[in-house]
Design an enzyme around this catalytic site. Structure first.
Site, PDB file in Angstrom:
ATOM      1  CB  ALA A  60      -0.886  -0.012   1.241  1.00  0.00           C
ATOM      2  N   GLY A  99       0.836  -5.090   1.102  1.00  0.00           N
ATOM      3  CA  GLY A  99      -0.304  -5.191   0.195  1.00  0.00           C
ATOM      4  C   GLY A  99       0.074  -5.832  -1.132  1.00  0.00           C
ATOM      5  CD  GLU A 102      -2.574  -7.548   2.796  1.00  0.00           C
ATOM      6  OE1 GLU A 102      -2.203  -6.377   2.573  1.00  0.00           O
ATOM      7  OE2 GLU A 102      -3.398  -7.847   3.673  1.00  0.00           O
ATOM      8  CD  GLU A 122       1.225  -5.405   5.630  1.00  0.00           C
ATOM      9  OE1 GLU A 122       2.094  -6.232   5.998  1.00  0.00           O
ATOM     10  OE2 GLU A 122       0.609  -5.497   4.545  1.00  0.00           O
TER      11      GLU A 122
HETATM   12  N1  3HC Z   1       4.427   3.547   0.246  1.00  0.00           N
HETATM   13  C1  3HC Z   1       4.840   4.788  -0.103  1.00  0.00           C
HETATM   14  N2  3HC Z   1       6.125   5.091  -0.355  1.00  0.00           N
HETATM   15  C2  3HC Z   1       7.023   4.105  -0.261  1.00  0.00           C
HETATM   16  C3  3HC Z   1       6.666   2.796   0.101  1.00  0.00           C
HETATM   17  C4  3HC Z   1       5.291   2.530   0.352  1.00  0.00           C
HETATM   18  N3  3HC Z   1       4.846   1.303   0.656  1.00  0.00           N
HETATM   19  N4  3HC Z   1       7.771   2.044   0.128  1.00  0.00           N
HETATM   20  C5  3HC Z   1       8.792   2.853  -0.215  1.00  0.00           C
HETATM   21  N5  3HC Z   1       8.346   4.094  -0.450  1.00  0.00           N
HETATM   22  C6  3HC Z   1       9.113   5.254  -0.917  1.00  0.00           C
HETATM   23  C7  3HC Z   1      10.145   5.700   0.091  1.00  0.00           C
HETATM   24  O1  3HC Z   1       9.588   6.595   1.022  1.00  0.00           O
HETATM   25  C8  3HC Z   1      11.172   6.343  -0.793  1.00  0.00           C
HETATM   26  O2  3HC Z   1      10.695   7.616  -1.137  1.00  0.00           O
HETATM   27  P1  3HC Z   1      11.712   8.842  -1.378  1.00  0.00           P
HETATM   28  O3  3HC Z   1      12.575   8.409  -2.518  1.00  0.00           O
HETATM   29  O4  3HC Z   1      10.812   9.981  -1.667  1.00  0.00           O
HETATM   30  O5  3HC Z   1      12.473   8.969  -0.095  1.00  0.00           O
HETATM   31  C9  3HC Z   1      11.135   5.498  -2.055  1.00  0.00           C
HETATM   32  O6  3HC Z   1       9.876   4.834  -2.026  1.00  0.00           O
HETATM   33  C10 3HC Z   1      12.227   4.454  -2.129  1.00  0.00           C
HETATM   34  O7  3HC Z   1      12.220   3.709  -0.916  1.00  0.00           O
HETATM   35  P2  3HC Z   1      13.572   3.269  -0.182  1.00  0.00           P
HETATM   36  O8  3HC Z   1      14.478   4.444  -0.070  1.00  0.00           O
HETATM   37  O9  3HC Z   1      13.176   2.569   1.054  1.00  0.00           O
HETATM   38  O10 3HC Z   1      14.174   2.280  -1.281  1.00  0.00           O
HETATM   39  P3  3HC Z   1      14.940   0.917  -1.073  1.00  0.00           P
HETATM   40  O11 3HC Z   1      15.233   0.447  -2.433  1.00  0.00           O
HETATM   41  O12 3HC Z   1      16.026   1.065  -0.079  1.00  0.00           O
HETATM   42  O13 3HC Z   1      13.864  -0.087  -0.396  1.00  0.00           O
HETATM   43  C11 3HC Z   1      11.757  -1.208  -0.139  1.00  0.00           C
HETATM   44  C12 3HC Z   1      12.730  -0.477  -1.106  1.00  0.00           C
HETATM   45  C13 3HC Z   1      12.393  -2.491   0.369  1.00  0.00           C
HETATM   46  C14 3HC Z   1      10.499  -1.508  -0.926  1.00  0.00           C
HETATM   47  C15 3HC Z   1      11.448  -0.274   1.066  1.00  0.00           C
HETATM   48  O14 3HC Z   1      11.086   0.993   0.586  1.00  0.00           O
HETATM   49  C16 3HC Z   1      10.365  -0.748   1.969  1.00  0.00           C
HETATM   50  O15 3HC Z   1      10.599  -1.578   2.820  1.00  0.00           O
HETATM   51  N6  3HC Z   1       9.147  -0.167   1.826  1.00  0.00           N
HETATM   52  C17 3HC Z   1       8.060  -0.388   2.745  1.00  0.00           C
HETATM   53  C18 3HC Z   1       7.406  -1.731   2.561  1.00  0.00           C
HETATM   54  C19 3HC Z   1       6.237  -1.854   3.486  1.00  0.00           C
HETATM   55  O16 3HC Z   1       6.317  -1.610   4.673  1.00  0.00           O
HETATM   56  N7  3HC Z   1       5.104  -2.266   2.922  1.00  0.00           N
HETATM   57  C20 3HC Z   1       3.883  -2.386   3.656  1.00  0.00           C
HETATM   58  C21 3HC Z   1       3.060  -1.177   3.393  1.00  0.00           C
HETATM   59  S1  3HC Z   1       1.614  -1.162   4.383  1.00  0.00           S
HETATM   60  C22 3HC Z   1       0.503  -2.115   3.544  1.00  0.00           C
HETATM   61  O17 3HC Z   1       0.812  -2.663   2.508  1.00  0.00           O
HETATM   62  C23 3HC Z   1      -0.863  -2.164   4.162  1.00  0.00           C
HETATM   63  C24 3HC Z   1      -1.775  -3.177   3.538  1.00  0.00           C
HETATM   64  O18 3HC Z   1      -1.696  -4.379   4.277  1.00  0.00           O
HETATM   65  C25 3HC Z   1      -3.205  -2.712   3.553  1.00  0.00           C
END
Ligand code: 3HC
Length: 677
Positions: A60, A99, A102, A122
């Site tokens: 997400a 997500g 998912e 999450e």
């Molecule tokens: N949503 C919005 N922005 C995101 C994002 C996300 N899920 N994941 C990464 N970004 C953004 C970062 O903020 C960053 O933005 P910036 O360049 O403006 O600073 C850019 O994407 C690149 O991210 P990273 O610097 O972290 O890049 P890496 O290559 O080092 O890592 C990654 C990539 C492993 C995908 C890492 O970004 C990550 O772990 N992201 C989060 C994953 C996560 O927690 N997902 C769960 C989301 S909650 C969800 O899905 C809810 C659902 O169950 C309903």
């Protein structure tokens, strides 16, 4: 947002939402419509969903959580995919997270490139998977394995995913797109994950959680994850989904989730320099030099060696050098023993190390970091030597924790090449690196250092020059006040408990023990100027000597010490201090609120770029609890008004020069929060 192409009767839908294919509202809408259309399209028999770029999807869009969800929600989209009358295949590569996973579980089949990593992280954002993940994963892998992934957020490899039943096919990275097409050709009918039975019972989940209690945290999100997975074992799919939805809605508005999401973005924002043009050229870095083979020097070297960069390690004498080499080799050997690296990687990392006692061997290095004793005279000597021997364009860095980078730069004819790289101990483990910008540090040097820090897996934060930079500058008044409170009548346990109750891993006096009570000690046991001197005179140098403000048992657990109590009483008597009862409120103000005041000064002076950088420093460098978002997020939530009131209430204890930072009081409302409401 989406790219479509049809090959024979297979429609490939590619999510194109760089950088991480987050599933924001427009992507969800486009995917939803694409499924609708494909279902109606007589020419399409099977659908493939794939991610463009380096990954499937990071899940997400986290930045949308503070707004009402736009339709279709992620859960609706996943249900729509699962209900599709034609087979839908998730084609995974890179990362498949949250997500994203998912969506993949809503697809009827999953095929993955062998280097794919899958996770439901999450929980690390204070949430639970809110698009059916808590109900579908247990159906695919069993509830014990599911609770493991969901309630810890841990990633698994594609191999582990295949072994557990989460994915159906594993293919070589190079062939995954073609292999997906071949696989699709074999598929006839959809297979809905929701229709699978859950074989594990709720009791088995409880037993698994109890047996692995240390892996599971105690936040609201951890509890919710476990509750939702347990529901999958004993409730109908629709009921479990409804429970998941209500838990998600509660969590997403919670203080912990908001703080954890702030932490996520704060860490990423910290790696950027506001006024640095994005296209600033970086200097090429292929060879590293490290001066000093002590704890810091070896820890720093390990980072670069692990990242495949050759390191020349310099010490003054052969035996100190050998000790350093042995320490590095031991670190790698223990990495192998713990399964964190292979024997091949160990051998390669060791082979990249070139130990030497000849300073001149640094002449080929692109970046040289000195990590010697904190003494300006020694540091200046080193910098003038480096000025003489380093190649033109080499970056000259100091790992100093406190000292003035400008003074070091001043002894060179190339101050634009000089920068601070302040690693935190143990340097091979702690993620934080403060990148210290001197008055004349070149922009390309800063850009190179920020990039390089990320390359070795660190989180860089920019700091200006001041005594202690961001982290240690805030630490100093905290430690001073803790010692002072002890003298005035508080107990050691009481002082530390105020911090640990807040969620910090250790209190300020334990921190002194960890860092060494003898830091800055004059080494004359007959001269007792302060409490630290009194402890050092008795050989209580901190954890490293087995005792400091506490005694330490064989597992390094702190135990209160009657000897220290006697030392404190004696010191009070000698200084004519009559102890008084001290409240926890006073300890909180003097050891925690004082840091907020210092942070406000740091911002006023432009030492830190932004409040969230200060949060990042304390979360990554000092273990400030992420679920409170760092000291300034926490202070804003607590209310700057009450922070100021506390500081005013106890202002007499801070001495005559104390003042509440003007920036805290700024504005018509008197109280200036660090973050907008
Ligand atoms: N949503 C919005 N922005 C995101 C994002 C996300 N899920 N994941 C990464 N970004 C953004 C970062 O903020 C960053 O933005 P910036 O360049 O403006 O600073 C850019 O994407 C690149 O991210 P990273 O610097 O972290 O890049 P890496 O290559 O080092 O890592 C990654 C990539 C492993 C995908 C890492 O970004 C990550 O772990 N992201 C989060 C994953 C996560 O927690 N997902 C769960 C989301 S909650 C969800 O899905 C809810 C659902 O169950 C309903």
């Amino acid at each position: 947002m989406l790219r479509h192409s049809r090959i024979e009767d297979i429609l490939e839908i590619v999510i194109e939402n760089p950088p991480v294919n987050a599933l924001g509202a427009s992507v969800r809408r486009a995917l939803f419509d694409a499924i609708d259309q494909a279902e109606k399209d007589a020419l399409v028999r099977v659908l493939l969903i794939r991610g463009g770029g380096k990954l499937f999807s990071a899940g997400a869009d986290i930045s949308e959580f503070d707004r009402p969800e736009e339709e279709p929600g992620l859960s609706t989209l996943v249900d729509r995919i699962e209900d599709c009358a034609k087979p839908v295949v998730a084609v995974l590569h890179g990362q498949c997270l949250g997500g994203g996973l998912e969506v993949a579980m809503g697809c009827h089949f999953r095929i993955a490139a062998s280097s794919t990593r899958l996770a439901l992280p999450e929980v690390t954002l204070g949430l639970l998977p809110g698009a059916g993940g808590t109900q579908r994963l247990p159906r695919l892998v069993g509830a014990a394995a599911a609770v493991n992934m969901i309630a810890t957020g841990a990633a698994i490899t594609a191999q582990e995913a295949q072994a557990s039943g989460l994915i159906d096919r594993l293919v070589d990275d190079a062939e995954f797109a073609a292999a997906a097409l071949d696989y699709a050709r074999t598929l006839v009918a959809p297979r809905r994950t929701r229709d699978l039975p859950v074989v594990t019972t709720a009791d088995e989940v409880d037993a698994h959680v109890a047996a692995n209690a240390r892996k599971f945290g105690g936040l609201e999100a951890h509890k919710a994850c476990i509750e939702a997975v347990k529901a999958a074992t004993c409730q109908l799919f629709a009921q479990g989904l409804a429970l998941e939805k209500s838990l998600f809605e509660k969590l997403v508005k919670s203080d912990q989730a908001r703080a954890l999401q702030h932490a996520f973005f704060a860490e990423r924002r910290a790696a950027t320099i506001a006024d640095l043009p994005r296209d600033t050229a970086k200097r090429p870095i292929a060879q590293i030099g490290v001066i000093g083979a002590g704890t810091m020097g070896t820890g720093i070297a390990v980072n670069f060696l692990l990242a495949g960069l050759p390191v020349t390690l310099v010490e003054k004498g052969a035996s100190a050098l050998q000790r350093g080499v042995d320490t590095i080799a031991r670190t790698f050997a223990s990495g192998v023993a713990k399964g964190k690296m292979t024997a091949d990687q160990e051998q390669r990392a060791n082979s990249l190390l070139a130990p030497t006692i000849a300073f001149d061997d640094l002449s080929g290095s692109d970046l040289i970091i000195e990590a010697v004793f904190e003494d300006m005279t020694i540091k200046k000597e080193i910098f003038s030597t480096l000025d003489r021997i380093a190649k033109p364009g080499a970056i000259l860095a100091s790992n100093t924790s406190f000292l003035d980078i400008n003074e070091m730069a001043g002894v060179t004819k190339r101050p634009e090449d000089v920068v601070g790289l302040h690693f935190f101990s143990p340097a091979n483990i702690m993620k934080l690196v403060e990148v210290i910008q001197g008055a004349r540090t070149g922009q390309d040097v800063l850009a190179t250092c920020m990039g390089l820090a990320k390359r070795i897996g660190k989180a860089p934060v920019l700091s200006g020059v001041c005594y202690g930079f961001i982290g240690n500058r805030m630490l100093l008044p905290r430690l001073d006040q803790a010692r002072q409170l002890l003298l005035e009548g508080a107990t050691i346990a009481q002082i530390d408990a105020v911090s640990t109750r807040l969620g910090l891993p250790i209190g300020p006096l334990q921190m002194i023990d960890l860092a060494g009570v003898d830091i800055g000690w004059h080494r004359d046991p007959t001269r007792i100027d302060n409490l630290n001197d009194a402890l050092c005179a008795k050989g209580r140098l901190g954890q490293k000597s087995g005792s400091g403000y506490y005694d330490y048992d064989e597992r390094r657990r702190p135990v209160s010490s009657p000897e220290v109590d006697a030392i404190v009483q004696q010191f009070r008597a000698d200084a004519g201090i009559v102890p008084r009862a001290i409240s926890d409120d006073e300890i909180m103000v003097r050891t925690v609120y004082i840091m907020i005041n210092e942070a406000a000064l740091i911002l006023e002076e432009g030492i830190a770029q932004r409040a969230s950088d200060i949060d990042t420093v304390w979360m990554l460098g000092f273990g400030w609890p992420r679920w409170t978002g760092g000291p300034l997020w926490w202070a804003t939530q607590t209310g700057i008004g009450s922070i100021i009131d506390g500081l005013e209430r106890h202002r007499d204890h801070f001495g005559p020069f104390f003042a509440v930072a003007e920036s805290l009081k700024k504005g018509s409302s008197r109280y200036q929060p660090f973050y907008p409401a």
